[in-house]
Design a protein around this motif. Structure first.
Motif, PDB file in Angstrom:
ATOM      1  N   GLY A 137       0.798  -1.226   0.000  1.00  0.00           N
ATOM      2  CA  GLY A 137       0.000   0.000   0.000  1.00  0.00           C
ATOM      3  C   GLY A 137       0.826   1.268   0.000  1.00  0.00           C
ATOM      4  N   GLN A 138       2.080   1.176  -0.385  1.00  0.00           N
ATOM      5  CA  GLN A 138       2.972   2.335  -0.349  1.00  0.00           C
ATOM      6  C   GLN A 138       3.150   3.009  -1.710  1.00  0.00           C
ATOM      7  N   SER A 139       2.414   2.577  -2.723  1.00  0.00           N
ATOM      8  CA  SER A 139       2.524   3.202  -4.044  1.00  0.00           C
ATOM      9  C   SER A 139       2.138   4.667  -3.942  1.00  0.00           C
ATOM     10  N   GLN A 140       2.842   5.490  -4.713  1.00  0.00           N
ATOM     11  CA  GLN A 140       2.557   6.923  -4.678  1.00  0.00           C
ATOM     12  C   GLN A 140       3.173   7.607  -5.888  1.00  0.00           C
ATOM     13  N   ALA A 141       2.679   8.794  -6.175  1.00  0.00           N
ATOM     14  CA  ALA A 141       3.294   9.614  -7.215  1.00  0.00           C
ATOM     15  C   ALA A 141       4.633  10.110  -6.694  1.00  0.00           C
ATOM     16  N   SER A 142       5.625  10.116  -7.564  1.00  0.00           N
ATOM     17  CA  SER A 142       6.967  10.573  -7.212  1.00  0.00           C
ATOM     18  C   SER A 142       7.457  11.532  -8.287  1.00  0.00           C
ATOM     19  N   PRO A 143       8.257  12.512  -7.911  1.00  0.00           N
ATOM     20  CA  PRO A 143       8.757  13.463  -8.907  1.00  0.00           C
ATOM     21  C   PRO A 143       9.651  12.786  -9.947  1.00  0.00           C
ATOM     22  N   VAL A 144       9.445  13.169 -11.196  1.00  0.00           N
ATOM     23  CA  VAL A 144      10.307  12.681 -12.268  1.00  0.00           C
ATOM     24  C   VAL A 144      11.758  13.058 -11.968  1.00  0.00           C
ATOM     25  N   ALA A 145      11.965  14.226 -11.387  1.00  0.00           N
ATOM     26  CA  ALA A 145      13.330  14.671 -11.065  1.00  0.00           C
ATOM     27  C   ALA A 145      14.017  13.690 -10.117  1.00  0.00           C
ATOM     28  N   GLN A 146      13.285  13.120  -9.200  1.00  0.00           N
ATOM     29  CA  GLN A 146      13.850  12.131  -8.271  1.00  0.00           C
ATOM     30  C   GLN A 146      14.284  10.877  -9.039  1.00  0.00           C
ATOM     31  N   PHE A 147      13.454  10.417  -9.973  1.00  0.00           N
ATOM     32  CA  PHE A 147      13.793   9.279 -10.821  1.00  0.00           C
ATOM     33  C   PHE A 147      15.051   9.590 -11.630  1.00  0.00           C
ATOM     34  N   ALA A 148      15.069  10.778 -12.253  1.00  0.00           N
ATOM     35  CA  ALA A 148      16.213  11.172 -13.089  1.00  0.00           C
ATOM     36  C   ALA A 148      17.502  11.239 -12.274  1.00  0.00           C
ATOM     37  N   GLU A 149      17.407  11.717 -11.058  1.00  0.00           N
ATOM     38  CA  GLU A 149      18.596  11.779 -10.198  1.00  0.00           C
ATOM     39  C   GLU A 149      19.053  10.381  -9.792  1.00  0.00           C
ATOM     40  N   LEU A 150      18.125   9.527  -9.401  1.00  0.00           N
ATOM     41  CA  LEU A 150      18.448   8.171  -8.995  1.00  0.00           C
ATOM     42  C   LEU A 150      19.178   7.420 -10.108  1.00  0.00           C
ATOM     43  N   HIS A 151      18.741   7.610 -11.344  1.00  0.00           N
ATOM     44  CA  HIS A 151      19.307   6.882 -12.481  1.00  0.00           C
ATOM     45  C   HIS A 151      20.402   7.664 -13.214  1.00  0.00           C
ATOM     46  N   LYS A 152      20.814   8.806 -12.659  1.00  0.00           N
ATOM     47  CA  LYS A 152      21.910   9.605 -13.218  1.00  0.00           C
ATOM     48  C   LYS A 152      21.641  10.036 -14.666  1.00  0.00           C
ATOM     49  N   CYS A 153      20.417  10.458 -14.939  1.00  0.00           N
ATOM     50  CA  CYS A 153      20.029  10.793 -16.306  1.00  0.00           C
ATOM     51  C   CYS A 153      20.786  11.996 -16.869  1.00  0.00           C
ATOM     52  N   ALA A 154      21.144  12.956 -16.045  1.00  0.00           N
ATOM     53  CA  ALA A 154      21.912  14.098 -16.550  1.00  0.00           C
ATOM     54  C   ALA A 154      23.244  13.620 -17.135  1.00  0.00           C
ATOM     55  N   LEU A 155      23.859  12.649 -16.499  1.00  0.00           N
ATOM     56  CA  LEU A 155      25.114  12.085 -17.008  1.00  0.00           C
ATOM     57  C   LEU A 155      24.863  11.305 -18.299  1.00  0.00           C
ATOM     58  N   TRP A 156      23.805  10.488 -18.315  1.00  0.00           N
ATOM     59  CA  TRP A 156      23.523   9.660 -19.484  1.00  0.00           C
ATOM     60  C   TRP A 156      23.116  10.484 -20.695  1.00  0.00           C
ATOM     61  N   GLU A 157      22.540  11.659 -20.472  1.00  0.00           N
ATOM     62  CA  GLU A 157      22.166  12.518 -21.597  1.00  0.00           C
ATOM     63  C   GLU A 157      23.396  12.990 -22.371  1.00  0.00           C
ATOM     64  N   LYS A 158      24.566  12.975 -21.737  1.00  0.00           N
ATOM     65  CA  LYS A 158      25.812  13.413 -22.369  1.00  0.00           C
ATOM     66  C   LYS A 158      26.576  12.248 -22.996  1.00  0.00           C
ATOM     67  N   MET A 159      26.080  11.051 -22.809  1.00  0.00           N
ATOM     68  CA  MET A 159      26.787   9.848 -23.282  1.00  0.00           C
ATOM     69  C   MET A 159      26.198   9.366 -24.607  1.00  0.00           C
ATOM     70  N   PRO A 160      27.003   8.644 -25.365  1.00  0.00           N
ATOM     71  CA  PRO A 160      26.441   8.012 -26.573  1.00  0.00           C
ATOM     72  C   PRO A 160      25.536   6.873 -26.163  1.00  0.00           C
ATOM     73  N   TRP A 161      24.687   6.435 -27.072  1.00  0.00           N
ATOM     74  CA  TRP A 161      23.835   5.279 -26.796  1.00  0.00           C
ATOM     75  C   TRP A 161      24.729   4.078 -26.510  1.00  0.00           C
TER      76      TRP A 161
END
Length: 185
Positions: A158-182
């Protein structure tokens, strides 16, 4: 050597700093780091930043609903003793289809909290299929994904909830991956 082959010698130091080999301890420490790297990069289509980028692009054109499956210990097939599978690719499937003959081996091992999550997930998917709207009375609201919005974090007990996309992006290091090649190993 593996990281260098994937991202090139110039980018490898940044990746090794972001995914240090000593992040975890125990006999599966390195496989866990490699799993983080594979997941975050989206290589082999396994989630992370490439899936989020795709969802954001789709959200500009049509209503889009995004989720992250966050069961830290879902039942999995045969794994080495002591290995924590975590919310790996595809392990949400038994939660959505628990009565399917192909899923019963996993769903039969659900804890009570996981059974509750399975019921919630089934209700979300059924509501969406029936009404093209995943609103389920008594369950957390699942928001539409927009560039600065939220996603649904599906969690046991019962702990499901909306979470900020920014939190997901930070957890998965998306800012770093956006600078990397596929990365397509």
């Amino acid at each position: 050597a593996w990281v260098t082959r994937l991202v090139g010698a110039a980018r490898a130091p940044a990746m090794l700093a972001a995914y240090p080999a000593d992040k975890y301890s125990g006999q599966f420490a390195l496989p866990y780091v490699i799993g983080d790297f594979i997941t975050d990069s989206g290589m082999r289509g396994l989630g992370g930043c490439t899936n989020l980028a795709l969802a954001r692009n789709v959200a500009r054109q049509a209503p889009t609903y995004y989720y992250q499956f966050e069961d830290p210990n879902p039942p999995a097939g045969s794994t080495p003793p002591g290995y924590e599978v975590r919310a790996s690719h595809g392990l949400d499937t038994p939660f959505t289809w628990p009565d399917s003959p192909h899923m019963q081996l996993s769903s039969s091992r659900f804890t009570e909290a996981q059974r509750q999550l399975s019921k919630e997930m089934t209700r979300y998917w059924a509501a969406f299929a029936k009404n093209f709207n995943q609103v389920v009375p008594g369950q957390a609201a699942w928001p539409r994904l927009i560039a600065d919005g939220s996603l649904m974090s599906l969690r046991p007990g019962g702990q499901s909830q909306a979470s900020p996309v920014a939190q997901f992006a930070e957890l998965h290091k998306c800012a770093l991956w956006e600078k990397m090649p596929w990365v397509l190993d």
